[in-house]
Design a protein around this motif. Structure first.
Motif, PDB file in Angstrom:
ATOM      1  N   ASP A 143      53.771  12.887 143.959  1.00  0.00           N
ATOM      2  CA  ASP A 143      55.194  12.594 144.086  1.00  0.00           C
ATOM      3  C   ASP A 143      55.442  11.135 143.720  1.00  0.00           C
ATOM      4  O   ASP A 143      54.616  10.262 144.021  1.00  0.00           O
ATOM      5  N   TYR A 144      56.581  10.883 143.097  1.00  0.00           N
ATOM      6  CA  TYR A 144      56.992   9.519 142.769  1.00  0.00           C
ATOM      7  C   TYR A 144      58.352   9.266 143.395  1.00  0.00           C
ATOM      8  O   TYR A 144      59.253  10.106 143.294  1.00  0.00           O
ATOM      9  N   TYR A 145      58.503   8.111 144.041  1.00  0.00           N
ATOM     10  CA  TYR A 145      59.772   7.743 144.669  1.00  0.00           C
ATOM     11  C   TYR A 145      60.205   6.373 144.167  1.00  0.00           C
ATOM     12  O   TYR A 145      59.381   5.476 143.987  1.00  0.00           O
ATOM     13  N   GLU A 146      61.500   6.226 143.965  1.00  0.00           N
ATOM     14  CA  GLU A 146      62.058   4.935 143.581  1.00  0.00           C
ATOM     15  C   GLU A 146      63.457   4.835 144.173  1.00  0.00           C
ATOM     16  O   GLU A 146      64.248   5.779 144.088  1.00  0.00           O
ATOM     17  N   ALA A 147      63.751   3.706 144.779  1.00  0.00           N
ATOM     18  CA  ALA A 147      65.078   3.523 145.366  1.00  0.00           C
ATOM     19  C   ALA A 147      65.369   2.034 145.510  1.00  0.00           C
ATOM     20  O   ALA A 147      64.460   1.202 145.534  1.00  0.00           O
ATOM     21  N   GLY A 148      66.651   1.706 145.625  1.00  0.00           N
ATOM     22  CA  GLY A 148      67.082   0.334 145.854  1.00  0.00           C
ATOM     23  C   GLY A 148      67.184  -0.479 144.580  1.00  0.00           C
ATOM     24  O   GLY A 148      66.997   0.027 143.470  1.00  0.00           O
ATOM     25  N   SER A 149      67.467  -1.772 144.753  1.00  0.00           N
ATOM     26  CA  SER A 149      67.538  -2.721 143.636  1.00  0.00           C
ATOM     27  C   SER A 149      67.273  -4.116 144.185  1.00  0.00           C
ATOM     28  O   SER A 149      67.413  -4.362 145.384  1.00  0.00           O
ATOM     29  N   GLY A 150      66.902  -5.017 143.301  1.00  0.00           N
ATOM     30  CA  GLY A 150      66.647  -6.399 143.720  1.00  0.00           C
ATOM     31  C   GLY A 150      65.586  -6.476 144.806  1.00  0.00           C
ATOM     32  O   GLY A 150      64.503  -5.919 144.682  1.00  0.00           O
ATOM     33  N   ASP A 151      65.910  -7.173 145.907  1.00  0.00           N
ATOM     34  CA  ASP A 151      64.961  -7.355 147.007  1.00  0.00           C
ATOM     35  C   ASP A 151      64.672  -6.062 147.777  1.00  0.00           C
ATOM     36  O   ASP A 151      63.701  -6.003 148.531  1.00  0.00           O
ATOM     37  N   THR A 152      65.535  -5.062 147.630  1.00  0.00           N
ATOM     38  CA  THR A 152      65.321  -3.811 148.373  1.00  0.00           C
ATOM     39  C   THR A 152      64.686  -2.720 147.513  1.00  0.00           C
ATOM     40  O   THR A 152      64.518  -1.599 147.966  1.00  0.00           O
ATOM     41  N   TRP A 153      64.321  -3.053 146.261  1.00  0.00           N
ATOM     42  CA  TRP A 153      63.749  -2.057 145.365  1.00  0.00           C
ATOM     43  C   TRP A 153      62.340  -1.687 145.816  1.00  0.00           C
ATOM     44  O   TRP A 153      61.527  -2.533 146.160  1.00  0.00           O
ATOM     45  N   VAL A 154      62.059  -0.378 145.821  1.00  0.00           N
ATOM     46  CA  VAL A 154      60.740   0.134 146.185  1.00  0.00           C
ATOM     47  C   VAL A 154      60.385   1.276 145.240  1.00  0.00           C
ATOM     48  O   VAL A 154      61.222   2.118 144.915  1.00  0.00           O
ATOM     49  N   SER A 155      59.143   1.302 144.784  1.00  0.00           N
ATOM     50  CA  SER A 155      58.609   2.478 144.086  1.00  0.00           C
ATOM     51  C   SER A 155      57.308   2.839 144.779  1.00  0.00           C
ATOM     52  O   SER A 155      56.592   1.965 145.265  1.00  0.00           O
ATOM     53  N   ALA A 156      57.020   4.119 144.835  1.00  0.00           N
ATOM     54  CA  ALA A 156      55.808   4.547 145.527  1.00  0.00           C
ATOM     55  C   ALA A 156      55.276   5.838 144.920  1.00  0.00           C
ATOM     56  O   ALA A 156      56.038   6.671 144.413  1.00  0.00           O
ATOM     57  N   TRP A 157      53.951   5.993 144.985  1.00  0.00           N
ATOM     58  CA  TRP A 157      53.268   7.230 144.606  1.00  0.00           C
ATOM     59  C   TRP A 157      52.656   7.826 145.857  1.00  0.00           C
ATOM     60  O   TRP A 157      52.141   7.105 146.715  1.00  0.00           O
ATOM     61  N   ALA A 158      52.704   9.130 145.951  1.00  0.00           N
ATOM     62  CA  ALA A 158      52.104   9.816 147.088  1.00  0.00           C
ATOM     63  C   ALA A 158      51.434  11.092 146.598  1.00  0.00           C
ATOM     64  O   ALA A 158      51.770  11.623 145.543  1.00  0.00           O
ATOM     65  N   CYS A 159      50.486  11.588 147.369  1.00  0.00           N
ATOM     66  CA  CYS A 159      49.900  12.895 147.084  1.00  0.00           C
ATOM     67  C   CYS A 159      50.364  13.854 148.180  1.00  0.00           C
ATOM     68  O   CYS A 159      50.718  13.434 149.283  1.00  0.00           O
ATOM     69  N   HIS A 160      50.408  15.114 147.858  1.00  0.00           N
ATOM     70  CA  HIS A 160      50.746  16.115 148.867  1.00  0.00           C
ATOM     71  C   HIS A 160      49.834  17.320 148.698  1.00  0.00           C
ATOM     72  O   HIS A 160      49.299  17.568 147.621  1.00  0.00           O
ATOM     73  N   TYR A 161      49.651  18.033 149.773  1.00  0.00           N
ATOM     74  CA  TYR A 161      48.874  19.271 149.743  1.00  0.00           C
ATOM     75  C   TYR A 161      49.371  20.150 150.885  1.00  0.00           C
ATOM     76  O   TYR A 161      49.928  19.660 151.870  1.00  0.00           O
ATOM     77  N   GLY A 162      49.214  21.446 150.716  1.00  0.00           N
ATOM     78  CA  GLY A 162      49.709  22.321 151.756  1.00  0.00           C
ATOM     79  C   GLY A 162      49.422  23.782 151.489  1.00  0.00           C
ATOM     80  O   GLY A 162      48.611  24.138 150.646  1.00  0.00           O
ATOM     81  N   LEU A 163      50.147  24.611 152.220  1.00  0.00           N
ATOM     82  CA  LEU A 163      50.000  26.046 152.118  1.00  0.00           C
ATOM     83  C   LEU A 163      51.355  26.695 152.336  1.00  0.00           C
ATOM     84  O   LEU A 163      52.292  26.054 152.790  1.00  0.00           O
ATOM     85  N   GLY A 164      51.448  27.947 151.962  1.00  0.00           N
ATOM     86  CA  GLY A 164      52.714  28.636 152.132  1.00  0.00           C
ATOM     87  C   GLY A 164      52.583  30.119 151.922  1.00  0.00           C
ATOM     88  O   GLY A 164      51.495  30.644 151.626  1.00  0.00           O
ATOM     89  N   LEU A 165      53.708  30.788 152.059  1.00  0.00           N
ATOM     90  CA  LEU A 165      53.775  32.228 151.882  1.00  0.00           C
ATOM     91  C   LEU A 165      55.088  32.549 151.185  1.00  0.00           C
ATOM     92  O   LEU A 165      56.145  32.042 151.566  1.00  0.00           O
ATOM     93  N   GLU A 166      55.022  33.372 150.132  1.00  0.00           N
ATOM     94  CA  GLU A 166      56.208  33.731 149.376  1.00  0.00           C
ATOM     95  C   GLU A 166      56.253  35.247 149.193  1.00  0.00           C
ATOM     96  O   GLU A 166      55.225  35.888 149.003  1.00  0.00           O
ATOM     97  N   TRP A 167      57.463  35.803 149.229  1.00  0.00           N
ATOM     98  CA  TRP A 167      57.675  37.216 148.932  1.00  0.00           C
ATOM     99  C   TRP A 167      58.424  37.287 147.611  1.00  0.00           C
ATOM    100  O   TRP A 167      59.496  36.711 147.472  1.00  0.00           O
ATOM    101  N   VAL A 168      57.868  37.984 146.593  1.00  0.00           N
ATOM    102  CA  VAL A 168      58.488  38.121 145.282  1.00  0.00           C
ATOM    103  C   VAL A 168      58.799  39.595 145.043  1.00  0.00           C
ATOM    104  O   VAL A 168      57.947  40.457 145.254  1.00  0.00           O
TER     105      VAL A 168
END
Length: 184
Positions: A104-129
């Motif tokens: 995941d990539y996140y970016e928000a703000g501007s100037g002194d409040t600007w932040v960008s970040a990278w994160a990893c995610h993992y998980g599980l789930g169940l889907e009905w198709v």
């Protein structure tokens, strides 16, 4: 009778070769009946529940091979660009338990409040198709920070997303997906 006594070859049927002889397609090739494993790409939406640990995502999925591997690209509300995911469907039938991981990539703000970040995610789930191509699912993800630039404290939403303070697994989400069968 309805068929006026006509032989199958004289009706509006399409002959198909099958093991043991010829069979006839009832809908004359115009209508197709699908099963969940026939679909090879999808548009989906994910709505984060319970915490800010999982944001809302609009995604485009591709199903590879027999539909076991499902890579996707996603856009998270408020953060662009945002997500790359690989899902492994443990079944390609109607009920699909799955495992997933991604970045995941996140970016928000501007100037002194600007932040960008990278994160990893993992998980599980169940889907009905269903055979109509609609899928409904529930997913549980854990997310962790890989790297960031800027002061996370200036962007509390991103800070909460990266640090999973609100929920032990980082996020619970509901998913709605429309699958399609695309043939070249």
């Amino acid at each position: 009778s309805r068929n006026r006594g006509l032989e199958p070859s004289q009706r509006l049927l399409t002959a198909r070769d099958a093991p043991g002889g010829t069979c006839y397609e009832i809908f004359d090739g115009v209508h197709q009946l699908h099963k969940p494993s026939d679909f090879n790409w999808a548009l989906g939406g994910q709505l984060g529940l319970a915490t800010d640990g999982d944001t809302n995502v609009l995604r485009l999925d591709f199903l590879l091979g027999d539909g076991t591997l499902e890579p996707s690209l996603g856009i998270q509300k408020g953060f662009l660009p945002s997500q790359v995911d690989l899902r492994v469907n443990l079944s390609t039938g109607g009920l699909r338990p799955y495992l997933n991981c991604g970045l995941d990539y996140y970016e928000a703000g501007s100037g002194d409040t600007w932040v960008s970040a990278w994160a990893c995610h993992y998980g599980l789930g169940l889907e009905w198709v269903t055979g109509t191509g609609w899928g409904w699912g529930l997913g549980l993800n854990r997310q962790g920070e890989l790297d960031h630039q800027g002061a996370l404290s200036s962007q509390p939403t991103i800070d909460a997303l990266l640090n999973n303070r609100d929920f032990p697994w980082g996020g619970l989400s509901l998913q709605v997906t429309k699958y399609f069968d695309f043939e070249l």
